[in-house]
Design an enzyme around this catalytic site. Structure first.
Site, PDB file in Angstrom:
ATOM      1  N   TYR A  22       0.828  -1.213   0.000  1.00 28.22           N
ATOM      2  CA  TYR A  22       0.000   0.000   0.000  1.00 28.22           C
ATOM      3  C   TYR A  22       0.862   1.262   0.000  1.00 28.22           C
ATOM      4  CZ  TYR A  22      -4.348  -2.529   0.503  1.00 28.22           C
ATOM      5  OH  TYR A  22      -5.422  -3.333   0.257  1.00 28.22           O
ATOM      6  N   GLU A  64      -8.170  -7.637   4.820  1.00 29.88           N
ATOM      7  CA  GLU A  64      -7.350  -8.644   4.136  1.00 29.88           C
ATOM      8  C   GLU A  64      -6.641  -9.535   5.146  1.00 29.88           C
ATOM      9  OE1 GLU A  64      -5.132  -6.079   1.477  1.00 29.88           O
ATOM     10  OE2 GLU A  64      -7.038  -5.448   0.594  1.00 29.88           O
ATOM     11  N   ARG A 125      -4.381 -14.978 -12.484  1.00 29.70           N
ATOM     12  CA  ARG A 125      -5.775 -14.896 -12.931  1.00 29.70           C
ATOM     13  C   ARG A 125      -6.649 -15.716 -11.981  1.00 29.70           C
ATOM     14  NH1 ARG A 125      -3.316 -11.882 -15.648  1.00 29.70           N
ATOM     15  NH2 ARG A 125      -3.238 -11.694 -17.922  1.00 29.70           N
ATOM     16  N   GLN A 126      -7.922 -15.343 -11.937  1.00 33.29           N
ATOM     17  CA  GLN A 126      -8.868 -16.049 -11.070  1.00 33.29           C
ATOM     18  C   GLN A 126      -9.674 -17.062 -11.897  1.00 33.29           C
ATOM     19  OE1 GLN A 126      -8.548 -12.486 -10.800  1.00 33.29           O
ATOM     20  NE2 GLN A 126      -7.105 -13.085  -9.211  1.00 33.29           N
ATOM     21  N   TYR A 127      -9.972 -18.213 -11.273  1.00 35.84           N
ATOM     22  CA  TYR A 127     -10.820 -19.213 -11.909  1.00 35.84           C
ATOM     23  C   TYR A 127     -11.795 -19.759 -10.870  1.00 35.84           C
ATOM     24  CZ  TYR A 127      -7.752 -18.643 -15.824  1.00 35.84           C
ATOM     25  OH  TYR A 127      -7.057 -18.071 -16.869  1.00 35.84           O
ATOM     26  N   GLY A 187     -21.765 -18.502 -21.513  1.00 41.71           N
ATOM     27  CA  GLY A 187     -20.380 -18.853 -21.790  1.00 41.71           C
ATOM     28  C   GLY A 187     -19.734 -19.589 -20.638  1.00 41.71           C
ATOM     29  N   VAL A 188     -18.501 -19.185 -20.327  1.00 40.88           N
ATOM     30  CA  VAL A 188     -17.765 -19.871 -19.261  1.00 40.88           C
ATOM     31  C   VAL A 188     -18.276 -19.464 -17.871  1.00 40.88           C
ATOM     32  CG1 VAL A 188     -15.797 -18.298 -18.901  1.00 40.88           C
ATOM     33  CG2 VAL A 188     -15.462 -20.793 -18.794  1.00 40.88           C
ATOM     34  N   PRO A 192     -19.190 -21.360 -11.909  1.00 39.21           N
ATOM     35  CA  PRO A 192     -19.705 -21.344 -10.532  1.00 39.21           C
ATOM     36  C   PRO A 192     -21.077 -21.988 -10.425  1.00 39.21           C
ATOM     37  CG  PRO A 192     -19.800 -19.122 -11.482  1.00 39.21           C
ATOM     38  CD  PRO A 192     -19.050 -19.985 -12.453  1.00 39.21           C
ATOM     39  N   VAL A 293     -18.692 -10.998 -11.825  1.00 40.37           N
ATOM     40  CA  VAL A 293     -18.084 -10.455 -13.039  1.00 40.37           C
ATOM     41  C   VAL A 293     -16.738 -11.145 -13.243  1.00 40.37           C
ATOM     42  CG1 VAL A 293     -17.236  -8.372 -14.173  1.00 40.37           C
ATOM     43  CG2 VAL A 293     -19.236  -8.249 -12.678  1.00 40.37           C
TER      44      VAL A 293
HETATM   45  C1  FAD Z   1     -13.783 -14.081 -10.110  1.00 45.40           C
HETATM   46  C2  FAD Z   1     -13.375 -14.569 -11.483  1.00 45.40           C
HETATM   47  C3  FAD Z   1     -13.650 -15.876 -11.834  1.00 45.40           C
HETATM   48  C4  FAD Z   1     -13.298 -16.339 -13.110  1.00 45.40           C
HETATM   49  N1  FAD Z   1     -13.567 -17.632 -13.445  1.00 45.40           N
HETATM   50  C5  FAD Z   1     -13.232 -18.113 -14.655  1.00 45.40           C
HETATM   51  C6  FAD Z   1     -13.519 -19.473 -15.011  1.00 45.40           C
HETATM   52  O1  FAD Z   1     -14.086 -20.237 -14.234  1.00 45.40           O
HETATM   53  N2  FAD Z   1     -13.123 -19.907 -16.247  1.00 45.40           N
HETATM   54  C7  FAD Z   1     -12.499 -19.081 -17.161  1.00 45.40           C
HETATM   55  O2  FAD Z   1     -12.162 -19.534 -18.258  1.00 45.40           O
HETATM   56  N3  FAD Z   1     -12.225 -17.772 -16.835  1.00 45.40           N
HETATM   57  C8  FAD Z   1     -12.567 -17.291 -15.617  1.00 45.40           C
HETATM   58  N4  FAD Z   1     -12.258 -15.992 -15.279  1.00 45.40           N
HETATM   59  C9  FAD Z   1     -11.516 -15.158 -16.262  1.00 45.40           C
HETATM   60  C10 FAD Z   1     -10.004 -15.409 -16.077  1.00 45.40           C
HETATM   61  O3  FAD Z   1      -9.599 -14.927 -14.812  1.00 45.40           O
HETATM   62  C11 FAD Z   1      -9.147 -14.693 -17.118  1.00 45.40           C
HETATM   63  O4  FAD Z   1      -9.553 -13.346 -17.196  1.00 45.40           O
HETATM   64  C12 FAD Z   1      -9.240 -15.326 -18.503  1.00 45.40           C
HETATM   65  O5  FAD Z   1      -8.794 -16.684 -18.446  1.00 45.40           O
HETATM   66  C13 FAD Z   1      -8.368 -14.541 -19.504  1.00 45.40           C
HETATM   67  O6  FAD Z   1      -7.069 -14.470 -19.007  1.00 45.40           O
HETATM   68  P1  FAD Z   1      -5.815 -14.590 -19.990  1.00 45.40           P
HETATM   69  O7  FAD Z   1      -4.593 -14.369 -19.195  1.00 45.40           O
HETATM   70  O8  FAD Z   1      -5.898 -15.848 -20.789  1.00 45.40           O
HETATM   71  O9  FAD Z   1      -6.099 -13.416 -20.986  1.00 45.40           O
HETATM   72  P2  FAD Z   1      -5.367 -11.960 -20.962  1.00 45.40           P
HETATM   73  O10 FAD Z   1      -3.929 -12.097 -21.327  1.00 45.40           O
HETATM   74  O11 FAD Z   1      -5.704 -11.295 -19.670  1.00 45.40           O
HETATM   75  O12 FAD Z   1      -6.117 -11.283 -22.167  1.00 45.40           O
HETATM   76  C14 FAD Z   1      -7.546 -11.089 -22.136  1.00 45.40           C
HETATM   77  C15 FAD Z   1      -7.946 -10.482 -23.470  1.00 45.40           C
HETATM   78  O13 FAD Z   1      -7.330  -9.255 -23.645  1.00 45.40           O
HETATM   79  C16 FAD Z   1      -6.603  -9.262 -24.853  1.00 45.40           C
HETATM   80  N5  FAD Z   1      -5.356  -8.531 -24.620  1.00 45.40           N
HETATM   81  C17 FAD Z   1      -4.372  -8.886 -23.789  1.00 45.40           C
HETATM   82  N6  FAD Z   1      -3.420  -7.950 -23.808  1.00 45.40           N
HETATM   83  C18 FAD Z   1      -3.821  -6.994 -24.690  1.00 45.40           C
HETATM   84  C19 FAD Z   1      -3.266  -5.777 -25.164  1.00 45.40           C
HETATM   85  N7  FAD Z   1      -2.081  -5.329 -24.769  1.00 45.40           N
HETATM   86  N8  FAD Z   1      -3.971  -5.056 -26.069  1.00 45.40           N
HETATM   87  C20 FAD Z   1      -5.178  -5.483 -26.507  1.00 45.40           C
HETATM   88  N9  FAD Z   1      -5.738  -6.634 -26.098  1.00 45.40           N
HETATM   89  C21 FAD Z   1      -5.071  -7.382 -25.196  1.00 45.40           C
HETATM   90  C22 FAD Z   1      -6.332 -10.708 -25.190  1.00 45.40           C
HETATM   91  O14 FAD Z   1      -6.164 -10.897 -26.579  1.00 45.40           O
HETATM   92  C23 FAD Z   1      -7.566 -11.353 -24.676  1.00 45.40           C
HETATM   93  O15 FAD Z   1      -8.600 -11.295 -25.632  1.00 45.40           O
HETATM   94  C24 FAD Z   1     -12.635 -15.500 -14.033  1.00 45.40           C
HETATM   95  C25 FAD Z   1     -12.358 -14.177 -13.645  1.00 45.40           C
HETATM   96  C26 FAD Z   1     -12.725 -13.721 -12.403  1.00 45.40           C
HETATM   97  C27 FAD Z   1     -12.397 -12.303 -12.031  1.00 45.40           C
END
Ligand code: FAD
Length: 310
Positions: A22, A64, A125-127, A187-188, A192, A293
């Site tokens: 922080y 936290e 990332r969160q899943y 979708g995905v 949950p 979200v």
């Molecule tokens: C609470 C929570 C629960 C979730 N649960 C699930 C789940 O159960 N299953 C699931 O599949 N996902 C889930 N997600 C979503 C997951 O966390 C990720 O956001 C998702 O897998 C995408 O991450 P990534 O690293 O693959 O994509 P990222 O690398 O984060 O990219 C996301 C998008 O942005 C684009 N991008 C990246 N960088 C750039 C850039 N510089 N300029 C332009 N575009 C860009 C990519 O092409 C892509 O389309 C959840 C998210 C949250 C917050």
């Protein structure tokens, strides 16, 4: 305000944010305020921003700390290595990973996955947990085109590998009670919901549950068999499915709504806005509609007519 603090604190805990960070964030945030506002930031204004930042930060740090304590994170390492027990296809572009260990969680919670990527960066990332509470943790990941972590998980992680993950966090969980449940996903966002159906089937088999799901095509429909298997143990389970090129295709008028329905929504923000607006119009009070979200709102620009999410 409490809900906002809670949401931020939970996400911070899932990201492993530590109190000392922080100080760093505050320095750069307040520096940015000065850079953007220039001369408008008098010493009095700067002091006020500083005070507000630290009031907020102290509240978050306290919350936290309690979340870490509740999750059993006692050392300075908020993540743990776990073995991937199984990797299983869940849909054409979606894979489930089952993780070793006996970790308690509630349906609707999620874990963070820490990815040390080949380019040397570390991404988190969160899943959402898609399996049944009481069983090993399971996540179900859709491959996002160009996505760093989903792409890495799909391309490299196999049964027997080690993943670094956080404990389960999140408050998109069932409230106590036996009201009829309406689960609406797109979708995905099914992940949950699959876990919630499993939890209700195990603990409240007579509770009425409707799962309404929208997907672009049948081959992208993840976890359908799993959901139906859990649903078969419920005495009153309805599974409505829409396939169309856009997630918004779900027809909210067909959703069954009772006076005491509790609704849980997960999908793109536009989808949730439309469903939420329809439920509000049909008399479901706002406090009985909860949303999860998954990411930023790709469709925000066209969602003007629907009310904002809480
Ligand atoms: C609470 C929570 C629960 C979730 N649960 C699930 C789940 O159960 N299953 C699931 O599949 N996902 C889930 N997600 C979503 C997951 O966390 C990720 O956001 C998702 O897998 C995408 O991450 P990534 O690293 O693959 O994509 P990222 O690398 O984060 O990219 C996301 C998008 O942005 C684009 N991008 C990246 N960088 C750039 C850039 N510089 N300029 C332009 N575009 C860009 C990519 O092409 C892509 O389309 C959840 C998210 C949250 C917050």
């Amino acid at each position: 305000m409490d809900a906002v603090v809670e949401r931020i604190a939970v996400r911070h805990a899932a990201l492993g944010i530590r109190p000392e960070q922080y100080t760093l964030i505050g320095r750069y945030l307040l520096g940015a305020v000065g850079t953007v506002l220039g001369d408008a930031v008098t010493p009095a204004v700067a002091a006020a921003w500083d005070e507000v930042y630290w009031l907020f930060a102290v509240r978050l740090i306290g919350r936290e700390a309690r979340l870490y304590q509740g999750a059993g994170v006692t050392d300075r390492e908020p993540f743990r290595p776990v073995t991937v027990l199984a990797r299983e296809r869940a849909a054409t572009d979606t894979v489930s990973f089952t993780l070793a260990g006996d970790v308690p969680f509630r349906a609707g919670q999620y874990i963070s996955v820490v990815a040390d990527l080949p380019d040397g960066t570390r991404q988190i990332r969160q899943y959402s947990l898609s399996g049944a509470p009481g069983e090993p943790l399971c996540i179900t990941v859709r491959r996002v085109p160009g996505g760093a972590v989903s792409g890495w998980l799909h391309a490299t992680v196999r049964a027997g590998d080690t993943l670094t993950v956080s404990p389960p966090y999140g408050s998109f969980t069932l409230r106590p009670g036996d009201h009829p449940l309406l689960l609406a996903s797109a979708g995905v966002g099914i992940t949950p919901m699959a876990s919630i159906v499993a939890q209700v089937a195990a603990g409240q088999p007579d509770r009425p549950v409707t799962l309404a799901h929208a997907e672009r095509t049948p081959d992208r429909h993840a976890l359908r068999d799993r959901v139906d298997a859990h649903g078969a143990r419920l005495t009153n389970f309805d599974h409505l499915v829409w396939y169309a090129t856009e997630h918004g295709a779900l027809d909210p008028a067909r959703l069954p709504v009772a006076p005491d329905t509790e609704a849980y929504l997960c999908g793109p923000v536009l989808f949730m806005r439309v469903v939420r607006a329809a439920l509000l119009a049909r008399g479901v009070p706002a406090e009985r509609i909860r949303c999860e979200v998954f990411g930023s709102d790709r469709f925000a620009g066209v969602a003007a007519a629907a009310p904002a999410l809480p």
